[in-house]
Write a protein that holds these residues in place. Sequence first.
Motif, short mmCIF file in Angstrom:
data_model
loop_
_atom_site.label_atom_id
_atom_site.label_comp_id
_atom_site.label_asym_id
_atom_site.label_seq_id
_atom_site.Cartn_x
_atom_site.Cartn_y
_atom_site.Cartn_z
N PHE A 153 -33.50 -7.56 -7.70
CA PHE A 153 -33.21 -6.14 -7.52
C PHE A 153 -33.55 -5.31 -8.75
O PHE A 153 -33.30 -5.70 -9.89
N SER A 154 -34.12 -4.14 -8.49
CA SER A 154 -34.29 -3.13 -9.53
C SER A 154 -34.18 -1.76 -8.89
O SER A 154 -34.36 -1.61 -7.67
N ILE A 155 -33.87 -0.78 -9.69
CA ILE A 155 -33.75 0.60 -9.21
C ILE A 155 -34.08 1.54 -10.37
O ILE A 155 -33.77 1.24 -11.53
N TRP A 156 -34.73 2.62 -10.05
CA TRP A 156 -35.01 3.62 -11.08
C TRP A 156 -33.73 4.37 -11.38
O TRP A 156 -32.94 4.68 -10.48
N LYS A 157 -33.50 4.65 -12.63
CA LYS A 157 -32.26 5.32 -13.06
C LYS A 157 -32.07 6.64 -12.30
O LYS A 157 -30.96 6.95 -11.87
N SER A 158 -33.14 7.37 -12.09
CA SER A 158 -33.04 8.65 -11.37
C SER A 158 -32.60 8.43 -9.92
O SER A 158 -31.90 9.28 -9.36
N ASP A 159 -32.98 7.32 -9.31
CA ASP A 159 -32.54 7.01 -7.95
C ASP A 159 -31.09 6.56 -7.92
O ASP A 159 -30.32 6.93 -7.01
N LEU A 160 -30.70 5.77 -8.90
CA LEU A 160 -29.32 5.29 -8.96
C LEU A 160 -28.33 6.45 -9.01
O LEU A 160 -27.30 6.43 -8.35
N HIS A 161 -28.67 7.47 -9.77
CA HIS A 161 -27.75 8.59 -9.93
C HIS A 161 -27.64 9.46 -8.68
O HIS A 161 -26.76 10.32 -8.61
N ASN A 162 -28.49 9.20 -7.68
CA ASN A 162 -28.39 9.91 -6.41
C ASN A 162 -27.60 9.12 -5.36
O ASN A 162 -27.49 9.56 -4.22
N LEU A 163 -27.09 7.98 -5.74
CA LEU A 163 -26.36 7.12 -4.80
C LEU A 163 -24.89 7.05 -5.16
O LEU A 163 -24.51 7.17 -6.32
N GLU A 164 -24.08 6.77 -4.17
CA GLU A 164 -22.66 6.53 -4.38
C GLU A 164 -22.51 5.10 -4.92
O GLU A 164 -23.00 4.15 -4.31
N THR A 165 -21.85 4.96 -6.05
CA THR A 165 -21.74 3.65 -6.70
C THR A 165 -20.30 3.20 -6.96
O THR A 165 -20.08 2.20 -7.64
N SER A 166 -19.34 3.90 -6.43
CA SER A 166 -17.95 3.51 -6.67
C SER A 166 -17.66 2.16 -6.02
O SER A 166 -18.33 1.76 -5.06
N PRO A 167 -16.67 1.44 -6.53
CA PRO A 167 -16.34 0.14 -5.95
C PRO A 167 -16.05 0.20 -4.44
O PRO A 167 -16.37 -0.73 -3.71
N GLU A 168 -15.48 1.30 -3.99
CA GLU A 168 -15.14 1.44 -2.57
C GLU A 168 -16.36 1.67 -1.70
O GLU A 168 -16.31 1.49 -0.48
N SER A 169 -17.48 2.10 -2.29
CA SER A 169 -18.65 2.48 -1.49
C SER A 169 -19.71 1.39 -1.40
O SER A 169 -20.71 1.58 -0.73
N VAL A 170 -19.49 0.26 -2.07
CA VAL A 170 -20.47 -0.82 -2.03
C VAL A 170 -19.83 -2.10 -1.50
O VAL A 170 -18.62 -2.28 -1.59
N ASP A 171 -20.66 -2.98 -0.97
CA ASP A 171 -20.18 -4.24 -0.46
C ASP A 171 -19.57 -5.08 -1.58
O ASP A 171 -20.13 -5.16 -2.67
N ILE A 172 -18.45 -5.71 -1.32
CA ILE A 172 -17.73 -6.46 -2.35
C ILE A 172 -18.52 -7.68 -2.83
O ILE A 172 -18.43 -8.06 -4.00
N MET A 173 -19.32 -8.31 -1.96
CA MET A 173 -20.08 -9.51 -2.33
C MET A 173 -21.51 -9.20 -2.77
O MET A 173 -22.07 -9.92 -3.58
N PHE A 174 -22.11 -8.16 -2.20
CA PHE A 174 -23.50 -7.82 -2.48
C PHE A 174 -23.63 -6.34 -2.80
O PHE A 174 -24.28 -5.58 -2.07
N PRO A 175 -23.01 -5.88 -3.87
CA PRO A 175 -23.02 -4.44 -4.15
C PRO A 175 -24.41 -3.87 -4.37
O PRO A 175 -24.70 -2.75 -3.94
N HIS A 176 -25.30 -4.62 -4.98
CA HIS A 176 -26.66 -4.14 -5.21
C HIS A 176 -27.42 -3.96 -3.90
O HIS A 176 -28.26 -3.08 -3.76
N THR A 177 -27.14 -4.81 -2.91
CA THR A 177 -27.80 -4.71 -1.62
C THR A 177 -27.39 -3.42 -0.92
O THR A 177 -28.21 -2.79 -0.25
N THR A 178 -26.16 -2.99 -1.12
CA THR A 178 -25.73 -1.70 -0.59
C THR A 178 -26.61 -0.59 -1.15
O THR A 178 -27.04 0.31 -0.41
N LEU A 179 -26.91 -0.64 -2.44
CA LEU A 179 -27.77 0.37 -3.05
C LEU A 179 -29.18 0.31 -2.47
O LEU A 179 -29.78 1.34 -2.18
N LEU A 180 -29.69 -0.87 -2.28
CA LEU A 180 -31.03 -1.05 -1.73
C LEU A 180 -31.13 -0.47 -0.31
O LEU A 180 -32.09 0.20 0.03
N LEU A 181 -30.11 -0.71 0.49
CA LEU A 181 -30.15 -0.27 1.89
C LEU A 181 -29.84 1.21 2.05
O LEU A 181 -30.06 1.77 3.11
N ASN A 182 -29.36 1.85 0.99
CA ASN A 182 -29.15 3.28 1.06
C ASN A 182 -30.41 4.01 0.64
O ASN A 182 -30.60 5.13 0.74
#
Length: 182
Positions: A153-182
């Motif tokens: 997994f990788s993400i551009w910093k500018s893209d990361l800041h456009n996503l919800e990253t709180s613990p409640e908004s990502v999958d508990i086991m695969f949080p990075h995959t949540t970011l990828l699928l958003n």
Amino acid sequence: MIYISICIPTKDRINNLIDTINSILDDNVDPNYYQIVISDNSDNNATQEYINTFQNTNYNFKYYRNPVKGFYNSIQALLIGDGELLKLHNDYTKFKPGCFKKLVEMSIEKHKVKPLMFFPNGELKGKKENFDVKSFNRFMSKSSYLTTWSSAFSIWKSDLHNLETSPESVDIMFPHTTLLLN
């Protein structure tokens, strides 16, 4: 300019972490181009003590003692990275000689267009090393189950800041995959 941050979440695996960091440093890449980010939720101070040994060197380390336990540690590692590209990297995944250098070169080359970049570390057996895809469905087809592997997994910093990253908004086991699928 920091083109890439290698974001390493770790917990109580200092020997693996040392080997992984050595695989980065051994490629002799200009440390002005990259940063090594450690988000540590270990039960001891071994990682912090090891990272402190780099304090008076030219290497660019960023250490964070993360009080949050579990896989959200990977999101924290990404959030504190300063590079244009934030590459999540397992503490046990060593770079093969020359591969880290190639990764830095790719991040420098692509930082203006910011494509989705996926690094399967040779795990796409029998498939072409580099490929461009024109749709998300094609990407999912090519990358298969490896989309859940955090070291790919990788993400551009500018893209990361456009996503919800709180613990409640990502999958508990695969949080990075949540970011990828958003």
